[in-house]
Design a protein around this motif. Structure first.
Motif, PDB file in Angstrom:
ATOM      1  N   THR A 111       0.853  -1.073   0.212  1.00 55.31           N
ATOM      2  CA  THR A 111       0.055   0.040   0.080  1.00 55.31           C
ATOM      3  C   THR A 111       0.711   1.044  -0.102  1.00 55.31           C
ATOM      4  O   THR A 111       1.947   1.352   1.005  1.00 55.31           O
ATOM      5  CB  THR A 111      -0.909   0.025   1.133  1.00 55.31           C
ATOM      6  N   ILE A 112       0.538   2.060  -0.956  1.00 56.88           N
ATOM      7  CA  ILE A 112       1.266   3.547  -0.770  1.00 56.88           C
ATOM      8  C   ILE A 112       0.464   4.309  -0.264  1.00 56.88           C
ATOM      9  O   ILE A 112      -0.807   4.742  -0.403  1.00 56.88           O
ATOM     10  CB  ILE A 112       1.607   3.981  -2.293  1.00 56.88           C
ATOM     11  N   ASP A 113       1.055   5.000   1.015  1.00 54.62           N
ATOM     12  CA  ASP A 113       0.260   5.857   2.008  1.00 54.62           C
ATOM     13  C   ASP A 113       0.230   7.165   1.428  1.00 54.62           C
ATOM     14  O   ASP A 113       0.872   7.585   0.338  1.00 54.62           O
ATOM     15  CB  ASP A 113       0.799   5.645   3.387  1.00 54.62           C
ATOM     16  N   PRO A 114      -0.459   8.244   2.059  1.00 53.06           N
ATOM     17  CA  PRO A 114      -0.541   9.535   1.634  1.00 53.06           C
ATOM     18  C   PRO A 114       0.640  10.215   1.419  1.00 53.06           C
ATOM     19  O   PRO A 114       0.745  11.208   0.630  1.00 53.06           O
ATOM     20  CB  PRO A 114      -1.278  10.252   2.484  1.00 53.06           C
ATOM     21  N   ASN A 115       1.840   9.801   2.092  1.00 57.63           N
ATOM     22  CA  ASN A 115       2.954  10.509   2.110  1.00 57.63           C
ATOM     23  C   ASN A 115       3.981   9.684   0.999  1.00 57.63           C
ATOM     24  O   ASN A 115       5.096  10.142   0.758  1.00 57.63           O
ATOM     25  CB  ASN A 115       3.812  10.176   3.516  1.00 57.63           C
ATOM     26  N   GLY A 116       3.546   8.664   0.147  1.00 58.92           N
ATOM     27  CA  GLY A 116       4.385   8.288  -0.798  1.00 58.92           C
ATOM     28  C   GLY A 116       5.167   6.995  -0.317  1.00 58.92           C
ATOM     29  O   GLY A 116       6.033   6.474  -0.989  1.00 58.92           O
ATOM     30  N   LEU A 117       4.951   6.300   0.840  1.00 62.41           N
ATOM     31  CA  LEU A 117       5.831   5.537   1.825  1.00 62.41           C
ATOM     32  C   LEU A 117       4.925   4.312   1.519  1.00 62.41           C
ATOM     33  O   LEU A 117       3.864   4.176   1.232  1.00 62.41           O
ATOM     34  CB  LEU A 117       6.079   5.842   2.981  1.00 62.41           C
ATOM     35  N   VAL A 118       5.770   2.889   1.662  1.00 64.00           N
ATOM     36  CA  VAL A 118       5.017   1.824   1.326  1.00 64.00           C
ATOM     37  C   VAL A 118       4.790   1.253   2.790  1.00 64.00           C
ATOM     38  O   VAL A 118       5.618   1.534   3.894  1.00 64.00           O
ATOM     39  CB  VAL A 118       6.018   0.832   0.873  1.00 64.00           C
ATOM     40  N   LYS A 119       3.652   0.687   2.991  1.00 66.45           N
ATOM     41  CA  LYS A 119       3.249  -0.111   4.278  1.00 66.45           C
ATOM     42  C   LYS A 119       2.606  -1.465   3.845  1.00 66.45           C
ATOM     43  O   LYS A 119       2.061  -1.605   2.805  1.00 66.45           O
ATOM     44  CB  LYS A 119       2.282   0.568   5.235  1.00 66.45           C
ATOM     45  N   ASP A 120       2.360  -2.469   4.727  1.00 62.29           N
ATOM     46  CA  ASP A 120       1.832  -3.536   4.476  1.00 62.29           C
ATOM     47  C   ASP A 120       2.345  -4.270   3.017  1.00 62.29           C
ATOM     48  O   ASP A 120       1.762  -5.025   2.558  1.00 62.29           O
ATOM     49  CB  ASP A 120       0.363  -3.333   4.503  1.00 62.29           C
ATOM     50  N   ALA A 121       3.541  -4.213   2.945  1.00 61.69           N
ATOM     51  CA  ALA A 121       4.255  -4.970   1.948  1.00 61.69           C
ATOM     52  C   ALA A 121       4.204  -6.281   1.992  1.00 61.69           C
ATOM     53  O   ALA A 121       4.796  -6.909   3.159  1.00 61.69           O
ATOM     54  CB  ALA A 121       5.847  -4.391   1.350  1.00 61.69           C
ATOM     55  N   ARG A 122       4.035  -7.289   1.150  1.00 64.00           N
ATOM     56  CA  ARG A 122       4.066  -8.717   1.373  1.00 64.00           C
ATOM     57  C   ARG A 122       4.099  -9.503   0.068  1.00 64.00           C
ATOM     58  O   ARG A 122       3.871  -8.753  -0.979  1.00 64.00           O
ATOM     59  CB  ARG A 122       2.933  -9.274   2.294  1.00 64.00           C
ATOM     60  N   VAL A 123       4.285 -10.745   0.298  1.00 68.46           N
ATOM     61  CA  VAL A 123       4.378 -11.720  -1.041  1.00 68.46           C
ATOM     62  C   VAL A 123       3.104 -12.449  -0.892  1.00 68.46           C
ATOM     63  O   VAL A 123       2.668 -12.865   0.197  1.00 68.46           O
ATOM     64  CB  VAL A 123       5.731 -12.530  -1.064  1.00 68.46           C
ATOM     65  N   VAL A 124       2.332 -12.515  -2.036  1.00 65.89           N
ATOM     66  CA  VAL A 124       1.003 -13.221  -1.951  1.00 65.89           C
ATOM     67  C   VAL A 124       1.548 -14.852  -2.458  1.00 65.89           C
ATOM     68  O   VAL A 124       1.838 -15.148  -3.408  1.00 65.89           O
ATOM     69  CB  VAL A 124       0.052 -12.970  -2.935  1.00 65.89           C
TER      70      VAL A 124
END
Length: 149
Positions: A91-104
């Motif tokens: 997920t790209i947050d409002p600041n352009g940072l990544v959160k919840d990165a994962r491999v499916v």
């Protein structure tokens, strides 16, 4: 992952030391500049890019080398040259940072947990253009990985 992380830490430390070390060049009598020159940017300038599918692709492609290094390091540790797909979400947050990165895992053919951890770390370190709507933006991104000869 340990080798890639260790290499990155050693490289970052060397750069930090080099930037903070006093110059051994002879003095010319001129005062030293008070601010160091800005570091040369590596990759797309996310501050100037619009938030579009193309700019997201540009940022990910810029970091593709690091994803490939994860693959090379983890497959070499196991003496395997398996090629395959990693489906990732983040997920790209409002600041352009990544959160919840994962491999499916169910949508990926490469099942190595340490490879997944390395790729998640790379994804989490990425910075994207800020979404103009100030909202979170979920992204799915596939990586097709194979040994480079």
């Amino acid at each position: 992952m340990t080798r890639a992380l260790l290499s990155a830490v050693v490289l970052a430390s060397a750069v930090a030391l080099a930037q903070g070390a006093p110059s051994k060049a002879p003095s010319s009598g001129k005062p030293a500049p008070t601010k160091p020159a800005p570091a040369k940017r590596d990759g797309p300038d996310v501050e100037r890019l619009p938030f579009t599918p193309d700019s997201i692709r540009q940022v990910v492609q810029h970091h593709q080398r690091r994803i490939q290094e994860c693959y090379e390091d983890h497959m070499a540790e196991k003496d395997r040259t398996v090629q395959g797909k990693l489906m990732t979400t983040f997920t790209i947050d409002p600041n352009g940072l990544v959160k919840d990165a994962r491999v499916v895992k169910k949508a990926s053919t490469l099942k190595d947990p340490s490879l997944h951890d390395c790729v998640q770390a790379v994804l989490s370190s990425m910075t994207f253009p800020k979404p103009p709507d100030g909202a979170d933006h979920p992204i799915e991104y596939p990586f097709n990985l194979k040994a480079i000869e």
